[in-house]
Design an enzyme around this catalytic site. Sequence first.
Site, short mmCIF file in Angstrom:
data_model
loop_
_atom_site.label_atom_id
_atom_site.label_comp_id
_atom_site.label_asym_id
_atom_site.label_seq_id
_atom_site.Cartn_x
_atom_site.Cartn_y
_atom_site.Cartn_z
N SER A 125 0.84 -1.20 0.00
CA SER A 125 0.00 0.00 0.00
C SER A 125 0.87 1.25 0.00
O SER A 125 2.00 1.24 0.48
CB SER A 125 -0.93 0.09 1.23
OG SER A 125 -1.98 -0.84 1.12
N SER B 158 -2.16 -3.98 -2.95
CA SER B 158 -1.64 -2.69 -2.51
C SER B 158 -2.75 -1.64 -2.57
O SER B 158 -3.29 -1.35 -3.63
CB SER B 158 -0.48 -2.29 -3.43
OG SER B 158 0.19 -1.16 -2.94
N ASP C 190 -3.59 1.76 -2.92
CA ASP C 190 -2.88 2.94 -3.39
C ASP C 190 -3.87 4.10 -3.52
O ASP C 190 -4.70 4.13 -4.43
CB ASP C 190 -2.21 2.64 -4.74
CG ASP C 190 -1.21 1.48 -4.63
OD1 ASP C 190 -0.80 1.12 -3.50
OD2 ASP C 190 -0.83 0.92 -5.68
#
Lengths: 354, 354, 354, 354
Positions: free
Chosen positions: B233, B271, B273
């Site tokens: 992340s 992740s 984001d």
Amino acid sequence: MIGRLTPGAHNAITDVAGVRVGHTTLISGEGPLRPGQGPVRTGVTVVLPHGDNLFRQKVRAAVHTINGFGKAFGFEEVRELGVIESPIALTNTLNVGLVADALAQYAIRHSPEIGIHTSSVNVVVGECNDGYLNDLQGRHVRAEHVWSAIEAASSGPVAEGAVGAGAGTTCFGWKGGIGTASRVLPARAGGFTVGALVQSNFGRPQQLVINGVPVGRHLRPPGPPQSPPDPGSIVIVLATDAPLTARQLRRLCVRAGAGLARTGSHYDHGSGDFVIAFSTEGRIAHKPASLTATQTVLADEPKAMDWLFPAVVESVEEAILNSLCRAETLVGRDGHTRYGLPVDEVAAFMRKRR
Amino acid sequence: MIGRLTPGAHNAITDVAGVRVGHTTLISGEGPLRPGQGPVRTGVTVVLPHGDNLFRQKVRAAVHTINGFGKAFGFEEVRELGVIESPIALTNTLNVGLVADALAQYAIRHSPEIGIHTSSVNVVVGECNDGYLNDLQGRHVRAEHVWSAIEAASSGPVAEGAVGAGAGTTCFGWKGGIGTASRVLPARAGGFTVGALVQSNFGRPQQLVINGVPVGRHLRPPGPPQSPPDPGSIVIVLATDAPLTARQLRRLCVRAGAGLARTGSHYDHGSGDFVIAFSTEGRIAHKPASLTATQTVLADEPKAMDWLFPAVVESVEEAILNSLCRAETLVGRDGHTRYGLPVDEVAAFMRKRR
Amino acid sequence: MIGRLTPGAHNAITDVAGVRVGHTTLISGEGPLRPGQGPVRTGVTVVLPHGDNLFRQKVRAAVHTINGFGKAFGFEEVRELGVIESPIALTNTLNVGLVADALAQYAIRHSPEIGIHTSSVNVVVGECNDGYLNDLQGRHVRAEHVWSAIEAASSGPVAEGAVGAGAGTTCFGWKGGIGTASRVLPARAGGFTVGALVQSNFGRPQQLVINGVPVGRHLRPPGPPQSPPDPGSIVIVLATDAPLTARQLRRLCVRAGAGLARTGSHYDHGSGDFVIAFSTEGRIAHKPASLTATQTVLADEPKAMDWLFPAVVESVEEAILNSLCRAETLVGRDGHTRYGLPVDEVAAFMRKRR
Amino acid sequence: MIGRLTPGAHNAITDVAGVRVGHTTLISGEGPLRPGQGPVRTGVTVVLPHGDNLFRQKVRAAVHTINGFGKAFGFEEVRELGVIESPIALTNTLNVGLVADALAQYAIRHSPEIGIHTSSVNVVVGECNDGYLNDLQGRHVRAEHVWSAIEAASSGPVAEGAVGAGAGTTCFGWKGGIGTASRVLPARAGGFTVGALVQSNFGRPQQLVINGVPVGRHLRPPGPPQSPPDPGSIVIVLATDAPLTARQLRRLCVRAGAGLARTGSHYDHGSGDFVIAFSTEGRIAHKPASLTATQTVLADEPKAMDWLFPAVVESVEEAILNSLCRAETLVGRDGHTRYGLPVDEVAAFMRKRR
């Protein structure tokens, strides 16, 4: 009865097999508001897509924001991955953080691998502002209240009105709360069930429309007009056993807005109007056995969709009206009063108009 | 130095006048993980758009989700209303609920009318999963930690690396953390400043690219490959003094994804984001004095935008690299170790390639 | 060669079994621009997901807008229904209407029930502005050109550079055009193929980055700087045989933006940057045989996605570079000249830097 | 009369000062369908935000997709830049390409710099499927028809019913078409005007609701049920002189869905339901004089928004009903007949219910 389709056995979201609902209602204290202490008129309502471990057996899901003046939790990940992996909780605006934390704790307890051997958990929380009756700043919903609502969750009939997350809410100037309804499709359309559960907290008295009749133009709550500090919100949870993808579930969410509009809402500026939908069919394993899986998916066909969509619209409209009809008068902080909708008076008025 | 534009005085998000950053770093305990107790390698970082009451003087803002595998808080309302009205907090995944609650308490303390005489407050929280080094389940960031980070927030130089919300994060298999950078536009493009601050926690070792050089193909962290439970992340906060609308700020957010890509990210599946952007110009009063207001707005013109966009790309790329270069080796739970990027070795490698 | 994955047999989008590409290139006239007459430097490129009737056998699909300064056609319905039901056409900006009309005529010819016994057809068209070399106002691509591109579409090697919709485009100040590339996943990741085809028309000379090397800072096109009337655009088409839902295909589209960023793009203000993705697996019948169908779907798992995502990033980056390397110098209207990238000079420069 | 607000002078979108509407109606031939030849029951309707050069003086705008089963043109760029720069055209589904091309030609004629010295032009087109009455495959709307509608566009009263783009449409099984309505806010809410114009082509007979009364359950069109090949669509154009940003205009668009729902729509699967909104205040120059400009913007306040929102809801609901009430019986291809709603019968039925 709203619309032309048939309700399920309990006319409730729990008519979708496996779905469970639980409430913790917090009503205590009276008199002047002492911020942080009370009076308390709030609670939490949870919806469980099934009775097994939701983190390990996720359900396909979607979310939709009609008007984003609100503090929903967990929506980004539902949009990205198309699944829900925890109970869905409804509570009040300032309690979202604590309730989300309680859901995370609950998930960890049942899936201790979270955050150690596997990824973390995405919890989903919706909210309304019950600050007209409740000591909102007090954030009185604690982890134990969330857990006991989950433990108490059951299938079958659902308590409605001023219970759970609906304990302190206001709808069209009357006492609002939790409402639910369902519709069953005919066999030729697949025989699927659609259920809706709402936490109603929106609208001004003059806007109320019941089954097409502008009741709010004629019938107003007693006493002087009483404005809440925040004009509203509604959270709508949709369940179905139709085997829908996340994309299709989002299409259902959009139709919830039509049901909401039929009760008189204009999706007011300050109303956080959110929809969460899931399908109980086709669970998604947290650790899938193989790279690919076989799923049953409903066709994007009028023969299927044009039954599901009115089922959503009717369920949502009726769930909102049920939240009003089942809620009784409640006095909250500073003597603030929300009156229960006078059902007999409304019925008489409706008859005169039919 | 990345790119062709000029950094601000501190090469930090605080180069945007008025912006403040504060950290609380929690590092304690060592040895085996005892879920709920430690070891602790986590924290909170706050970004304040200005030093006044943010609830009463909001700033224009936007959010953007590159990959939604994450638990950002407060995004729905930023999308709807285009403003931020509280400090922005970064923390770990399972702490989002508690940190959001702490921000709400903070807002109430400074604006006691919230939820009583006016609407509630929308707080914004981003997160990364620091569970490879940290006792994630312990949710060790408490309200006091959030408040002290806010109290400590200051303009000027910003501490980077394993501090605040970056205490326990991992980036490309190395120790990640907090990084920041800024760019100043030439006078003919308005002379505006753009700043970025990141909490970096993404990427696999082999993906790392530094200023175009695929460093990660040649340089790996010592020891056996160590996978985090969650692959990552990043949360990116952008600030500018350019007078942008929410729509334009969202355009800036999209360019943050280009800066991220240049460091080698593929926006991996796991992740989360996320990007949050605000403008310090043109504050929005909670209670506006009149129905309409006059705003200064930048033209949607190449002459303006095509300077702001590379300023975002360069700031984000460099902020990520700064988060790596400033972080030192840290041992966490179960002896899990994240090594600081060996800056000299990297510099030598880069020279050889240039 | 970009990245770490292996290209398919032709390093082309046609490596995805069944996919076909066809071009019609229109180059005629020279000298001063006579608006509406010439010179002509334009064309059309079509991508066919399979060789059967696409209206009756649709493919799952998604679209994504990186920067919406452009005139894509057909995106709304792809978003809603998650399918593509016609060849995908690329052309120039002002030709989108005529090309969409030609695709509709083509669909009607092959499915005469359209608009009479069944619904109408949704065609998909992307575009770039080739007005620096071409008589854009002339809208020289006619229905016959579209149809002949479809008739000529084939699997196997794909012509690149100044062909089809790339005949008149400009990329980083050099001659751009059509480029393609592909990547094949290892068997343990499913062995799927990902292919990309781009129409490149974006970027300023100084931005060009090749495999991490900022070539554009050192190498500029001969002559004085020449600005196009519009600073760009890119349309990216992605194909895969991985069995992805529309939601998952949209995730692939987002990663195309990372590949684009690696070539030096900042997603400039005036650049219409769009992505269209489809899966050749799991066709959707226009008239499904039953209400529900069984579909194979890839798991949202790192083991699958974190191979597909870099395959997209590498394919897109390489397809863009291929569009540059294959395009030769072209003189257009008013003597406007776009030079072919001097491949040998670039290679020498790259070697020096490696 | 729907709702509680006051209509403007003409109860039309042209009550927003400067807005012009023009129609070209194409009705010719009768008897059996000869695809490509006739009978013709179609047309084009244009809405001009002002009477000056729209490319050089753009208006702030937004679009919104309620159900994306449709072929709207130009939406991506409106979303990105928040402006409209050409007349808005409505036509039939298969004519979108040709009408978009005609709008581009029109823009070029009035701004010959397009695509030569400046960027290209983004045109906006909406559509409905009129194939039940019309030879849809024939694509009978030609450039001249678009241009003559633009030339004929005027302020003042607007022709409604089976005119322009509404010539061949069907609504709730009755003859649909063009409808319009407006609402004026009280002075204390800014005194702004909101106008709506719709091209109605959606709904099944049994769904029709008029001012809350489920007329469709009792009143059906004569003859056997007649299904269109495509179940519908509606395009809604909103105009206002309130000084709104693109973000705020999108909020207005969302409320159009509430107005639509009140007429009985469930946003059916096959119905392409789109909304386009613009503000006539605060024009945006194509070539701005300076990098920044000063804009007047309405506050995001209940005092303003909660008047604009019901104005949208009421205008849209009434515009749809006007499209029904003004349309007369029309026989189209193959003797297909759509009956005009029997207004007297409806009025009698409504009186009985009130």
